[in-house]
Design a protein around this motif. Sequence first.
Motif, short mmCIF file in Angstrom:
data_model
loop_
_atom_site.label_atom_id
_atom_site.label_comp_id
_atom_site.label_asym_id
_atom_site.label_seq_id
_atom_site.Cartn_x
_atom_site.Cartn_y
_atom_site.Cartn_z
N LYS A 179 1.07 -1.35 0.18
CA LYS A 179 0.19 0.11 -0.12
C LYS A 179 0.61 1.17 -0.07
CE LYS A 179 -3.31 -2.59 0.70
NZ LYS A 179 -4.30 -3.18 -1.30
N ASP A 180 2.13 1.37 0.19
CA ASP A 180 2.70 2.09 1.21
C ASP A 180 3.95 2.81 -0.37
OD1 ASP A 180 1.85 2.85 2.81
OD2 ASP A 180 3.11 2.28 4.43
N VAL A 181 4.20 1.33 -1.78
CA VAL A 181 4.84 1.59 -2.23
C VAL A 181 4.25 3.36 -3.79
CG1 VAL A 181 3.63 1.02 -3.81
CG2 VAL A 181 5.90 0.74 -4.44
N LYS A 182 5.49 3.79 -3.35
CA LYS A 182 5.64 4.85 -4.86
C LYS A 182 5.84 4.50 -6.28
CE LYS A 182 4.51 7.30 -0.39
NZ LYS A 182 3.40 6.95 -0.81
N LEU A 183 5.60 4.91 -7.26
CA LEU A 183 6.08 4.61 -8.81
C LEU A 183 6.07 5.96 -8.99
CD1 LEU A 183 1.65 3.87 -9.51
CD2 LEU A 183 3.31 2.35 -8.25
N ALA A 184 7.60 4.91 -9.89
CA ALA A 184 7.97 6.12 -10.61
C ALA A 184 8.24 6.08 -11.83
CB ALA A 184 10.42 5.40 -10.23
N ILE A 185 8.99 4.97 -13.10
CA ILE A 185 8.38 4.73 -14.34
C ILE A 185 8.20 3.43 -15.14
CG2 ILE A 185 9.77 7.05 -14.48
CD1 ILE A 185 11.62 5.18 -15.70
N GLY A 186 7.83 2.74 -15.44
CA GLY A 186 7.55 1.75 -15.65
C GLY A 186 7.35 1.36 -17.49
N PRO A 187 8.31 2.08 -18.38
CA PRO A 187 8.33 1.89 -19.53
C PRO A 187 8.08 0.50 -20.60
CG PRO A 187 10.63 2.48 -18.97
CD PRO A 187 9.55 2.10 -17.72
N ASN A 191 11.51 -6.87 -25.66
CA ASN A 191 11.69 -8.03 -25.38
C ASN A 191 11.18 -8.06 -24.45
OD1 ASN A 191 12.81 -10.30 -27.31
ND2 ASN A 191 14.70 -9.52 -26.74
N GLY A 192 10.63 -7.46 -23.31
CA GLY A 192 9.82 -7.05 -22.01
C GLY A 192 9.29 -5.64 -21.57
N PHE A 193 10.05 -5.69 -20.17
CA PHE A 193 8.80 -4.17 -19.75
C PHE A 193 10.04 -4.25 -17.97
CE2 PHE A 193 6.20 -7.48 -18.56
CZ PHE A 193 5.87 -7.58 -17.15
N TYR A 194 9.86 -2.70 -17.90
CA TYR A 194 10.20 -3.46 -16.68
C TYR A 194 9.24 -1.75 -15.63
CZ TYR A 194 13.48 1.37 -17.60
OH TYR A 194 13.56 2.63 -17.52
N TYR A 195 9.23 -1.83 -14.14
CA TYR A 195 9.13 -0.50 -13.69
C TYR A 195 9.70 -0.28 -13.03
CZ TYR A 195 4.81 2.99 -12.73
OH TYR A 195 3.90 3.82 -13.00
N ASP A 196 9.41 0.62 -12.42
CA ASP A 196 11.06 0.90 -10.94
C ASP A 196 9.45 1.29 -9.98
OD1 ASP A 196 13.37 0.60 -12.24
OD2 ASP A 196 13.31 2.88 -13.18
N PHE A 197 9.98 1.09 -8.54
CA PHE A 197 9.02 1.29 -7.60
C PHE A 197 10.36 1.31 -6.11
CE2 PHE A 197 7.74 -2.45 -9.44
CZ PHE A 197 6.09 -1.54 -10.23
N ASP A 198 9.88 2.69 -5.21
CA ASP A 198 10.15 2.40 -4.31
C ASP A 198 9.24 2.47 -2.75
OD1 ASP A 198 11.11 3.75 -1.85
OD2 ASP A 198 10.70 6.18 -2.57
N PHE A 199 9.84 0.65 -2.70
CA PHE A 199 9.44 0.15 -1.43
C PHE A 199 9.06 0.80 -0.25
CE2 PHE A 199 9.19 -2.76 -5.14
CZ PHE A 199 7.76 -3.36 -4.93
N GLU A 244 2.20 10.86 -4.92
CA GLU A 244 3.23 9.59 -5.77
C GLU A 244 3.84 11.35 -6.44
OE1 GLU A 244 2.98 7.28 -6.42
OE2 GLU A 244 1.19 6.21 -6.30
N PRO A 245 5.24 11.16 -5.90
CA PRO A 245 5.91 11.89 -5.55
C PRO A 245 7.11 12.01 -6.41
CG PRO A 245 6.55 10.65 -3.75
CD PRO A 245 5.46 10.40 -4.54
N TYR A 246 7.10 11.26 -7.32
CA TYR A 246 7.79 11.20 -8.04
C TYR A 246 7.60 11.66 -10.00
CZ TYR A 246 10.98 8.28 -5.41
OH TYR A 246 11.76 7.24 -4.62
N LYS A 247 6.10 11.03 -9.58
CA LYS A 247 5.23 11.59 -10.66
C LYS A 247 4.38 13.05 -10.49
CE LYS A 247 4.23 7.19 -12.12
NZ LYS A 247 4.81 6.64 -13.46
#
Length: 317
Positions: A179-187, A191-199, A244-247
Amino acid sequence: MKEELKKLIEKAGTLKLLAVVICGVLLLFFSYSENADEKAAAPASSSGVTDEETKGTLEEYKAEREEELKQLLQRVDGVGHADVMITLKASNEKVTLKDNTQKKYDNPIKVSEIAAEISEGLARNAVCGKVDGNLVDLNYLIESDCSLEIITLKDSEGMEVYRHTTSHILAQAVKRIYKDVKLAIGPAIENGFYYDFDFAQPVTQDDFEKIEREMKKICEENLPIERFELPFNEALALMNDRDEPYKLEIISELPPDSIISFYKQGEYIDLCRGPHLSSTGKVKVIKLTSITGAYWRGSEKNKMLTRIYGTSFEKKS
């Protein structure tokens, strides 16, 4: 005057319906005005206004409107419609397809509707559209002449959109679990994707099973994916409300007059340019592959985030 209006309507055959509506309203007025003598001949009201005064007032009003109409007719005749074409532009959209065939539409039309018109199979397999070289959602509304290509998973851009949508599904699943995770970017990447999180707490590859399970649940929910846009200040307020501070940082660097796009699927909202699939149910096979650390924006001066990699496919190989 009626004849002049009819000629104007004929001239306006290529104009939008608005021009015809305006002319129709004027025709109704003059039909009413031509009966003014009969109305003026009715018994005087208790207000004391005489028949002649009533008739005179109607005649003056009619004369003023006729003069305004004459001026409009002169504008149209004198400048070859240029003055009115700016706002009363023809609505016949001409769409040029990949094979150079052309389709004409009387009204704005969605990319998905054109795909369905071409074939049921194409509509079923369509991922997004490419309008004048730019990728757009299937719900994108075509309102002017353009070139159009329907993108499927056979196209590299189609798989990129497919996997970009999967990155959003990953982020939504992570938000549901942590619930407390913050979202960064996720392109999407090759062959795939990633998403960066601040846990707030450490996450490891051992957590992949429960994350994948939640991702598959989101796919089964078949949530509609909807694009919406907000002006700068409202976009900031939305991300501030969602903590969402990164956004917020990303948005704050944009020009203040920017119109900023977001995508929504269920309770999940993300800042994103798009395009995306039309629903989460379109994603069939998901696999999370690795986890690593990554500095926010690639700078060691910034906080170390957690990057989760994955890939997705239309069907199992």
